[in-house]
Design an enzyme around this catalytic site. Structure first.
Site, PDB file in Angstrom:
ATOM      1  CG  ASP A 141     -54.689  -1.043 -92.036  1.00 60.69           C
ATOM      2  OD1 ASP A 141     -54.468   0.131 -91.683  1.00 60.69           O
ATOM      3  OD2 ASP A 141     -55.646  -1.364 -92.758  1.00 60.69           O
ATOM      4  CB  ALA A 189     -68.644   3.625-108.570  1.00 57.20           C
ATOM      5  CE1 TYR A 219     -61.000   6.647-102.568  1.00 56.45           C
ATOM      6  CE2 TYR A 219     -62.982   6.834-103.905  1.00 56.45           C
ATOM      7  CZ  TYR A 219     -62.176   6.100-103.058  1.00 56.45           C
ATOM      8  OH  TYR A 219     -62.531   4.818-102.712  1.00 56.45           O
ATOM      9  CG  ASN A 247     -71.855   4.282-102.473  1.00 58.61           C
ATOM     10  OD1 ASN A 247     -70.976   4.962-101.963  1.00 58.61           O
ATOM     11  ND2 ASN A 247     -72.659   4.741-103.404  1.00 58.61           N
ATOM     12  CD  GLN A 270     -77.985  13.569-102.693  1.00 54.80           C
ATOM     13  OE1 GLN A 270     -79.020  14.195-102.817  1.00 54.80           O
ATOM     14  NE2 GLN A 270     -77.214  13.708-101.630  1.00 54.80           N
ATOM     15  NE  ARG A 292     -73.637   8.830-104.842  1.00 62.10           N
ATOM     16  CZ  ARG A 292     -73.990   9.984-105.400  1.00 62.10           C
ATOM     17  NH1 ARG A 292     -75.075  10.062-106.130  1.00 62.10           N
ATOM     18  NH2 ARG A 292     -73.258  11.057-105.241  1.00 62.10           N
ATOM     19  NE  ARG A 322     -70.642   7.282-108.828  1.00 66.60           N
ATOM     20  CZ  ARG A 322     -69.760   8.042-108.180  1.00 66.60           C
ATOM     21  NH1 ARG A 322     -69.506   7.813-106.915  1.00 66.60           N
ATOM     22  NH2 ARG A 322     -69.133   9.023-108.807  1.00 66.60           N
TER      23      ARG A 322
HETATM   24  P1  NAD Z   1     -61.008   1.654 -95.064  1.00 70.69           P
HETATM   25  O1  NAD Z   1     -60.572   3.075 -94.963  1.00 70.69           O
HETATM   26  O2  NAD Z   1     -61.821   1.092 -93.949  1.00 70.69           O
HETATM   27  O3  NAD Z   1     -59.753   0.698 -95.267  1.00 70.69           O
HETATM   28  C1  NAD Z   1     -58.591   1.111 -95.912  1.00 70.69           C
HETATM   29  C2  NAD Z   1     -57.439   0.742 -94.994  1.00 70.69           C
HETATM   30  O4  NAD Z   1     -56.208   1.098 -95.647  1.00 70.69           O
HETATM   31  C3  NAD Z   1     -57.463   1.498 -93.654  1.00 70.69           C
HETATM   32  O5  NAD Z   1     -57.527   0.590 -92.581  1.00 70.69           O
HETATM   33  C4  NAD Z   1     -56.169   2.272 -93.656  1.00 70.69           C
HETATM   34  O6  NAD Z   1     -55.553   2.381 -92.383  1.00 70.69           O
HETATM   35  C5  NAD Z   1     -55.318   1.464 -94.623  1.00 70.69           C
HETATM   36  N1  NAD Z   1     -54.234   2.273 -95.152  1.00 70.69           N
HETATM   37  C6  NAD Z   1     -54.322   3.505 -95.717  1.00 70.69           C
HETATM   38  N2  NAD Z   1     -53.112   3.960 -96.018  1.00 70.69           N
HETATM   39  C7  NAD Z   1     -52.224   2.992 -95.637  1.00 70.69           C
HETATM   40  C8  NAD Z   1     -50.801   2.911 -95.686  1.00 70.69           C
HETATM   41  N3  NAD Z   1     -50.061   3.918 -96.155  1.00 70.69           N
HETATM   42  N4  NAD Z   1     -50.224   1.785 -95.216  1.00 70.69           N
HETATM   43  C9  NAD Z   1     -50.982   0.775 -94.683  1.00 70.69           C
HETATM   44  N5  NAD Z   1     -52.327   0.814 -94.628  1.00 70.69           N
HETATM   45  C10 NAD Z   1     -52.931   1.910 -95.105  1.00 70.69           C
HETATM   46  O7  NAD Z   1     -61.773   1.520 -96.441  1.00 70.69           O
HETATM   47  P2  NAD Z   1     -62.653   0.326 -97.035  1.00 70.69           P
HETATM   48  O8  NAD Z   1     -64.053   0.802 -97.108  1.00 70.69           O
HETATM   49  O9  NAD Z   1     -62.360  -0.949 -96.328  1.00 70.69           O
HETATM   50  O10 NAD Z   1     -62.108   0.284 -98.545  1.00 70.69           O
HETATM   51  C11 NAD Z   1     -61.142  -0.648 -98.993  1.00 70.69           C
HETATM   52  C12 NAD Z   1     -60.781  -0.340-100.431  1.00 70.69           C
HETATM   53  O11 NAD Z   1     -61.947  -0.356-101.259  1.00 70.69           O
HETATM   54  C13 NAD Z   1     -60.149   1.052-100.617  1.00 70.69           C
HETATM   55  O12 NAD Z   1     -59.154   0.957-101.602  1.00 70.69           O
HETATM   56  C14 NAD Z   1     -61.293   1.884-101.141  1.00 70.69           C
HETATM   57  O13 NAD Z   1     -60.838   2.980-101.906  1.00 70.69           O
HETATM   58  C15 NAD Z   1     -62.048   0.864-101.975  1.00 70.69           C
HETATM   59  N6  NAD Z   1     -63.461   1.227-102.135  1.00 70.69           N
HETATM   60  C16 NAD Z   1     -64.295   1.180-101.058  1.00 70.69           C
HETATM   61  C17 NAD Z   1     -65.626   1.537-101.210  1.00 70.69           C
HETATM   62  C18 NAD Z   1     -66.597   1.504-100.065  1.00 70.69           C
HETATM   63  O14 NAD Z   1     -67.753   1.851-100.271  1.00 70.69           O
HETATM   64  N7  NAD Z   1     -66.190   1.116 -98.854  1.00 70.69           N
HETATM   65  C19 NAD Z   1     -66.095   1.947-102.472  1.00 70.69           C
HETATM   66  C20 NAD Z   1     -65.210   1.999-103.542  1.00 70.69           C
HETATM   67  C21 NAD Z   1     -63.896   1.615-103.363  1.00 70.69           C
END
Ligand code: NAD
Length: 322
Positions: free
Chosen positions: A32, A119, A149, A178, A218, A220, A283
């Site tokens: 990370d 989603a 996004y 979510n 809304q 969710r 949603r």
């Molecule tokens: P988060 O933001 O806590 O974790 C994502 C991590 O990716 C962060 O720690 C960030 O520092 C790291 N990151 C971003 N860019 C980076 C880079 N260039 N190099 C290295 N690390 C990098 O988010 P999360 O809630 O843990 O989500 C994880 C995944 O699940 C994501 O892909 C997110 O889009 C997807 N997602 C999450 C949710 C949710 O509700 N939390 C819903 C739908 C999808």
């Protein structure tokens, strides 16, 4: 010993996933931009670096991994992804990460990779009625996500599927709905509705009020982190590629969500509705496909997960105030 690679391991879901894989007996490397904010990582090896750098991706994918989980993304709640101010960063950063990671995995002959879609990639036109949103997997096209996004997630889903089709790498794609729980972002602008409401309720004095963006009508659904990980690892080890929803079917309005949190806190509070970014009107997860292909779907009531989450956020609020 089996080895796993978790990209985005310093984030909310990644941090919990590393802990789960360690409990299952894996050797785990986490990667990370940053360490976990709220606890020590459980990873055997944790590398700080930027996955937008193709050379760095090749360096950390330097051995056999039985399971690779790609969770790294530039993301946040409505205040981050719906204002338009972060669109270029979101699209550039997350797609660059996915392009680099997949290429490095392909060159190292990695056999299987999990990708976390969202989603948010579902078409906005199916989510205008808060009582009857349609988020069945096959409703994804014609595509019309309501945020950049969501468009990036859709592009990356297709990228992963193309690598499977052309290079034989097995991909597993989940569309998360979510996800919430302890150790998630709870303040600072990237937090999502459950964490924001828990923080506002925990910070308010009994009899006072909290602010909410929009009219709160809304709808969710929200999935607790443990069930998200159960679905993720089941999908990863199954014969099914997806994309498949990993979410709860317990749909609530944001007003109802706030009422449950207030009930857990024991506080009586008014809700002041303010203009702000809210996303689509309705949603909900549709779990027909996951039940059919994995023989499993999340079942825990929303309230149970909120009880754990409220208790954790209340501790953060009290610690910050001290
Ligand atoms: P988060 O933001 O806590 O974790 C994502 C991590 O990716 C962060 O720690 C960030 O520092 C790291 N990151 C971003 N860019 C980076 C880079 N260039 N190099 C290295 N690390 C990098 O988010 P999360 O809630 O843990 O989500 C994880 C995944 O699940 C994501 O892909 C997110 O889009 C997807 N997602 C999450 C949710 C949710 O509700 N939390 C819903 C739908 C999808």
């Amino acid at each position: 010993m089996k080895a796993a690679l978790v990209l985005g391991a310093g984030g909310f879901i990644g941090g919990h996933l590393v802990r789960r894989l360690k409990n299952e007996g894996f050797w785990v490397r986490g990667v990370d931009l940053k360490f976990n904010e709220f606890s020590e990582t459980a990873a055997d090896d944790f590398v700080i670096g930027d996955l937008r750098d193709a050379g760095f991706c090749r360096q950390i994918i330097d051995r056999r991994f039985d399971e690779v989980y790609q969770l790294a993304a530039d993301m946040g709640g409505a205040g981050y992804i719906f204002t338009g101010e972060n669109d270029a960063d979101i699209m550039h950063n997350s797609s660059t990460v996915n392009l680099n990671v997949l290429d490095a995995c392909h060159k190292r002959n990695i056999k299987r990779i999990f990708y976390s879609s969202s989603a948010c990639m579902y078409p906005a036109y199916n989510q205008e009625d808060p009582d009857n949103p349609n988020c069945a997997e096959e409703s994804a096209y014609p595509a019309a996500p309501d945020s950049e996004y969501g468009w990036e997630k859709l592009f990356s889903e297709r990228l992963y599927l193309a690598y499977q089709r052309n290079f034989g790498i097995q991909v597993r794609i989940a569309r998360y709905h979510n996800i919430f729980g302890p150790e998630g972002t709870w303040t600072g602008g990237k937090e999502k509705a459950p964490a924001a409401i828990c923080r506002k309720v925990a910070s308010a004095r009994n009899g006072g009020s909290i602010e909410m963006w929009g009219d709160g009508l809304q709808t969710r659904s929200f999935l607790y982190i443990d069930e998200c990980l159960e679905g993720t690892t089941r999908l990863m080890r199954s014969g099914f590629t997806g994309p498949v929803n990993i979410g709860s079917e317990e749909m609530v309005t944001i007003n109802e969500l706030a009422r449950v949190v207030m009930d857990i806190s024991g506080k009586q509070l008014d809700v002041e509705h303010k203009p702000g970014p809210t996303g689509v009107r309705g949603r909900n997860s549709n779990n027909r496909l996951i039940k059919d292909r994995l023989g499993w779907a999340p079942a825990q009531p929303l309230r149970t997960g909120l009880e754990y989450t409220y208790a954790w956020i209340e501790r953060q609020v009290l610690r910050n105030a001290a």
